[in-house]
Write an enzyme that holds these catalytic residues in place. Structure first.
Site, short mmCIF file in Angstrom:
data_model
loop_
_atom_site.label_atom_id
_atom_site.label_comp_id
_atom_site.label_asym_id
_atom_site.label_seq_id
_atom_site.Cartn_x
_atom_site.Cartn_y
_atom_site.Cartn_z
N CYS A 149 -2.67 2.96 -7.04
CA CYS A 149 -2.53 3.36 -8.52
C CYS A 149 -1.60 4.26 -8.77
CB CYS A 149 -4.13 3.72 -9.13
SG CYS A 149 -4.93 2.31 -9.28
N CYS B 17 11.07 8.37 -1.89
CA CYS B 17 10.35 7.93 -3.11
C CYS B 17 9.29 8.84 -3.54
CB CYS B 17 9.48 6.82 -2.30
SG CYS B 17 8.58 7.15 -1.02
#
Length: 392
Positions: A197, A350
């Protein structure tokens, strides 16, 4: 199929409790007997985050007598979009303590037990052994498999839920009565295949949809009413507003609950699930730089191509200056390999370093031998270099 009640009823309800639970007591299927069973029940919620928040609140409101909270994290501002048991003033506070305070405010007749610790192989049996039922609100595969295996080995039922973006799933796993989690998912997905999530996002209200299903199932199991989701998987699509109920059968070859089980004790779940692929783990050796090193490279004018491998929505939130976006999926699939530099040194990053490691492995396989990735991703850049940038 209906099952017998999981717990015996308490001896009585006080006058105040009768007043509080009156809307339950006038339901014939619950009535005084069912409410007394709830009062006598001991339920552990693993996690006080997205799923744990509504689950804990409704367990308390329903009158579950003893509620355990297994949670080690602290409240962060990014939690408040979905973790409704916490508030603005709780930021920085242990989630277990914040959740316990909210529970006591909802229902002073509930006993709250705090387990402010990381649930692991060393303590899971001792903690689970104190409860009749487990609600799994975790968000990582290693803990999910540990919860399942511990529940199977202890013979305890647990209610499982999962959420991602607009989709949710829920089921009841109880090896004595039906399948376990491994019957549905014998192996974890390959590392990096399913974003968390934190990486992919979740619609905040989805937590309430799935969390309320989990508590509904808990109440049914504790009181012995209705047909619980044993042997069924409930799949919810919030965008389409559809629910699908899928049959899940017990796997006779299941490694943990089958007749010839090979998992007879807890294993190394981090190793079993892995955080990155073997290729990525090999690729980062000698090809990892820190955020501070990247800052120095940029200041000295080194000829690099700084590539952000997150998704476009994340890139809009925050980025390292001078970077360009090529999502990891396009690199790993090969669709964007032609966009990678051949003469400049590629530097991948990232959010936290997992996806960039996967991109690095694909780039090296394509011939970019001098490519590197940034350890800790953009979060490390924010923490170490530029704290003025937003986190998410």
């Amino acid at each position: 199929m209906s099952l017998p009640p999981l717990v015996e009823p308490a001896s009585e309800l006080s006058v105040d409790e009768v007043r509080r639970y009156s809307r339950h007591l006038i339901i014939p299927d619950v009535a005084m007997d069912g409410q007394k069973r709830l009062k006598n029940a001991k339920v552990l919620c693993v996690g006080a985050g997205g799923l744990g928040s509504p689950a804990l609140m409704y367990l308390a409101a329903a009158g579950v007598g003893t509620i355990g909270i297994a949670e080690f994290d602290t409240v962060d501002e990014s939690n408040l979009q979905r973790q409704i048991i916490h508030g603005q003033s709780d930021i920085g506070r242990p989630k277990s303590e914040s959740a316990a305070a909210s529970i006591r405010e909802i229902n002073p007749y509930v006993d709250v037990v705090i387990h402010n610790t990381v649930l692991d192989n060393d303590n899971v049996f001792e903690i689970f052994g104190q409860y009749d039922l487990i609600i799994d609100g975790t968000d990582n595969f290693a803990t999910r498999y540990m919860v399942n295996d511990a529940a199977v080995l202890l013979g305890k039922p647990y209610v499982w839920g999962s959420i991602y973006r607009f989709d949710g799933q829920a089921s009841v796993f109880w090896a004595d009565q039906g399948p376990c989690y491994r019957c549905l998912y014998p192996e974890p997905p390959p590392p990096g295949m399913v974003p968390s999530c934190a990486e992919g996002g979740v619609l905040g209200v989805l937590c309430a949809s799935i969390g309320s299903i989990q508590v509904t199932e808990a109440i049914k199991l504790l009181t012995g009413i209705g047909d619980p989701l044993v042997g069924s998987l409930m799949v919810y699509d919030a965008l389409e507003m559809t629910y699908r109920k899928i049959k899940v059968r017990k796997d006779p070859n299941c490694a943990v609950c089958g007749p010839n089980a090979t998992v007879t004790e807890l294993i190394d779940y981090e190793d079993f699930c892995g955080s990155v692929t073997d290729e990525a783990a090999e690729a980062v050796i000698g090809s990892t730089i820190t955020a501070r090193e990247l800052e120095a490279w940029i200041k000295e004018g080194r000829d690099i191509d700084l590539i952000d491998v997150r998704e476009p929505a994340e890139y809009e939130i925050v980025r390292i200056p001078g970077s360009r976006l090529i999502p990891k999926g396009d690199i790993v699939s090969g669709a964007a390999l032609a966009d990678l530099p051949t003469e400049r040194q590629a530097v991948f990053y990232c959010k936290a370093g997992v996806r960039s490691a996967e991109a690095l492995a694909a780039a090296k396989a394509a011939g970019l031998k001098n490519a590197v990735h940034v350890q800790g991703g953009v979060l490390s850049w924010i923490n170490q270099v530029d704290p003025s940038l937003p986190t998410y």
